[in-house]
Design a protein around this motif. Structure first.
Motif, short mmCIF file in Angstrom:
data_model
loop_
_atom_site.label_atom_id
_atom_site.label_comp_id
_atom_site.label_asym_id
_atom_site.label_seq_id
_atom_site.Cartn_x
_atom_site.Cartn_y
_atom_site.Cartn_z
N ILE A 1 0.84 -1.21 0.00
CA ILE A 1 0.00 0.00 0.00
C ILE A 1 0.87 1.25 0.00
O ILE A 1 0.66 2.19 -0.78
N ALA A 2 1.87 1.27 0.89
CA ALA A 2 2.75 2.44 0.98
C ALA A 2 3.57 2.62 -0.28
O ALA A 2 3.81 3.74 -0.73
N LYS A 3 4.01 1.50 -0.86
CA LYS A 3 4.83 1.55 -2.07
C LYS A 3 4.04 2.15 -3.24
O LYS A 3 4.51 3.05 -3.94
N LYS A 4 2.81 1.67 -3.44
CA LYS A 4 2.00 2.15 -4.55
C LYS A 4 1.56 3.59 -4.33
O LYS A 4 1.52 4.39 -5.27
N ARG A 5 1.22 3.91 -3.08
CA ARG A 5 0.72 5.24 -2.78
C ARG A 5 1.78 6.31 -3.01
O ARG A 5 1.48 7.41 -3.46
N ASN A 6 3.02 6.00 -2.70
CA ASN A 6 4.09 7.00 -2.80
C ASN A 6 5.01 6.78 -4.00
O ASN A 6 6.05 7.42 -4.10
N GLY A 7 4.65 5.84 -4.86
CA GLY A 7 5.45 5.59 -6.06
C GLY A 7 6.85 5.08 -5.75
O GLY A 7 7.80 5.36 -6.50
N LYS A 8 7.00 4.32 -4.69
CA LYS A 8 8.30 3.78 -4.30
C LYS A 8 8.54 2.44 -5.00
O LYS A 8 7.60 1.68 -5.28
N SER A 9 9.80 2.14 -5.27
CA SER A 9 10.12 0.83 -5.84
C SER A 9 10.14 -0.24 -4.76
O SER A 9 9.92 -1.42 -5.01
#
Length: 491
Positions: A150-158
């Motif tokens: 969730i955090a990865k997708k929300r903030n565009g993180k790899s």
């Protein structure tokens, strides 16, 4: 390792020389066993803990302690998610931001065995009877995985990592590690799952002397879940310099969510709770549920002597226990569920006041050897002391404390009792978890037929998000859902 002579000097200085009583009768291997154990004990600290515990116990029974004011939580330190407050979404966003930046770690207190459940395995290995037969450990691991996504997708993180620090006890560590390995760490990267051990303390006689349970061994017991604070500073493995705190520092973890393993509903690394704590600039905080019955046997977070504390139900007068505020709720309602937030800065500071925290005394029947004959004696009545620190004993030393009330049905279903008990047992845990997942589906606009049980994997939804596609659908079949697509088979 100090020499035998140095050890004998230090124990003599502490008036604990009885531990060497049988030294001359031991063979070389037994001598080394005893020396190694004694070298790992700070005997002066043991004496200090004993004296402080005795003093605290005396104070608690004094007239002064009984007159100490007990007050409800101040409004500025307290908030609630019940009733869906508008700032809950802001808290969640702030928590997800911290998670996406890699600033959040999770600390699991998992030192207990499932003895009362009829199992000798670590409690986290327990299967509460879900259709999937997933263990408590697996459910919590999958919640971490989902939250990372969730955090990865929300903030565009790899990549987003929530490191998981698992505190075991000496007896449970081998089985816990083996269980994780056998299950491939439930899909988590093994390098981000860090095991460490809860500490132990020597068992003591009523007058503070260390008890021996064999000629070459001191009787020890776990130092309580509050022993985690000292354990965070101990080497992860013998001979290593790395500690939990140093690992957190290397990873730039600034905030920690800590909880007990036996709550099947626990929201691991709960972003809403973390965001709330950040909004309060808390260095330590507690998540609580609402006490609704004045006679419920539960400790509550309150002010005692103007300091934040857990106040046991037996310490509150019947009048105070039944007293209500202007909203009609109990004034003393913040029931403790062992679910806490810390900054890592605060965790590093505990060492400065650790000696001021009083260990709690439990008088127990402790097997011991006769100091004349060396024969093992199993007493029929309490003969000694076990000393424990509780995780909440740091509360009175906190500068910036906060409390978040959450809905019991969404956050707390403890596993304490044997199957069939009817309260806090595997059946109630199973029921509460499946009912929560039914609410997730219904809140997303679906209908679930009466009697249908749908188990949603934490990999599908963390707290009800991601279920938009079920709107308008009626589910008539029970089943296990490991992907959002598989839900259609249950319509």
């Amino acid at each position: 390792m100090p020499t035998l002579e140095k050890l004998q000097e230090s124990y003599a200085a502490a008036d604990q020389s009885q531990v060497f009583r049988f030294l001359e009768t031991l063979n070389a291997e037994q001598r080394q066993t005893l020396i190694k154990q004694l070298a790992g004990i700070d005997i002066q600290r043991v004496n200090r803990i004993y004296q402080r515990a005795i003093e605290a116990e005396k104070y608690l029974s004094s007239a002064e302690a009984k007159e100490e004011a007990i007050e409800p939580l101040p409004s500025e330190a307290f908030d609630s998610t019940i009733g869906s407050p508008s700032n809950a979404s802001q808290w969640r966003e702030a928590g997800l931001d911290a998670i996406a930046k890699g600033q959040v770690g999770v600390l699991l207190m998992a030192g207990g065995q499932g003895t009362r459940l009829g199992s000798s395995a670590p409690k986290g290995c327990y299967d509460i009877g879900l259709p999937s037969h997933k263990s408590l450990f697996q459910y919590q691991a999958e919640r971490i995985r989902r939250l990372q996504d969730i955090a990865k997708k929300r903030n565009g993180k790899s990549q987003v990592v929530i490191p998981w620090y698992v505190m075991t006890s000496g007896p449970t560590r081998p089985d816990t590690v083996a269980f994780f390995k056998a299950n491939n760490y439930f899909g988590l990267n093994p390098s981000n799952v860090i095991f460490f051990e809860q500490g132990t303390l020597p068992c003591l006689t009523m007058d503070g002397k260390v008890i021996m349970d064999a000629p070459d061994h001191i009787a020890v017991a776990p130092d309580g879940n509050g022993g985690l604070y000292a354990a965070l500073r101990s080497p992860l493995n013998p001979g290593e310099a790395t500690t939990v705190l140093s690992d957190m520092g290397n990873r730039n973890v600034l905030y920690v969510h800590a909880y007990g393993v036996d709550n099947c509903l626990v929201r691991v690394a709960d972003p809403t709770f973390i965001g709330f704590c950040l909004s309060k600039k808390a260095d330590c905080a507690a998540k609580v549920v609402r006490k609704v019955d004045p006679k419920e046997s539960v400790g509550v977070v309150a002010l005692k002597g103007k300091k934040y504390s857990i106040v046991e139900y037996s310490e509150i007068s019947a009048e105070d226990a039944e007293s209500r505020d202007s909203s009609g709720e109990l004034k003393f309602r913040a029931a403790n569920i062992a679910n806490h937030f810390y900054t890592t800065e605060f965790l590093r500071s505990v060492v400065k006041f650790e000696d001021e925290m009083a260990f709690h005394i439990a008088r127990k029947k402790i097997p011991h050897i006769d100091m004349t004959s060396g024969q093992l004696i199993k007493p029929s009545k309490p003969n000694g002391l076990k000393l424990e620190l509780f995780v909440f004993d740091v509360f009175p030393f906190t500068s910036n404390f906060a409390v978040l009330e959450v809905d019991r049905k969404d956050d707390f279903s403890p596993l304490k009792n044997a199957p069939g008990t009817g309260v806090d047992d595997p059946e109630t845990s199973r029921r509460d978890l499946l009912q929560q997942q039914r609410r997730f589906l219904e809140a997303a606009g679906a209908t679930v037929a009466e009697g249908v049980e749908i188990e949603l994997s934490p990999l599908v939804t963390y707290d009800g998000e991601g279920l938009e596609s079920v709107k308008g659908k009626k589910f008539t079949r029970s089943g296990i859902v490991e992907s959002i697509e598989s839900l259609d088979a249950l319509v």
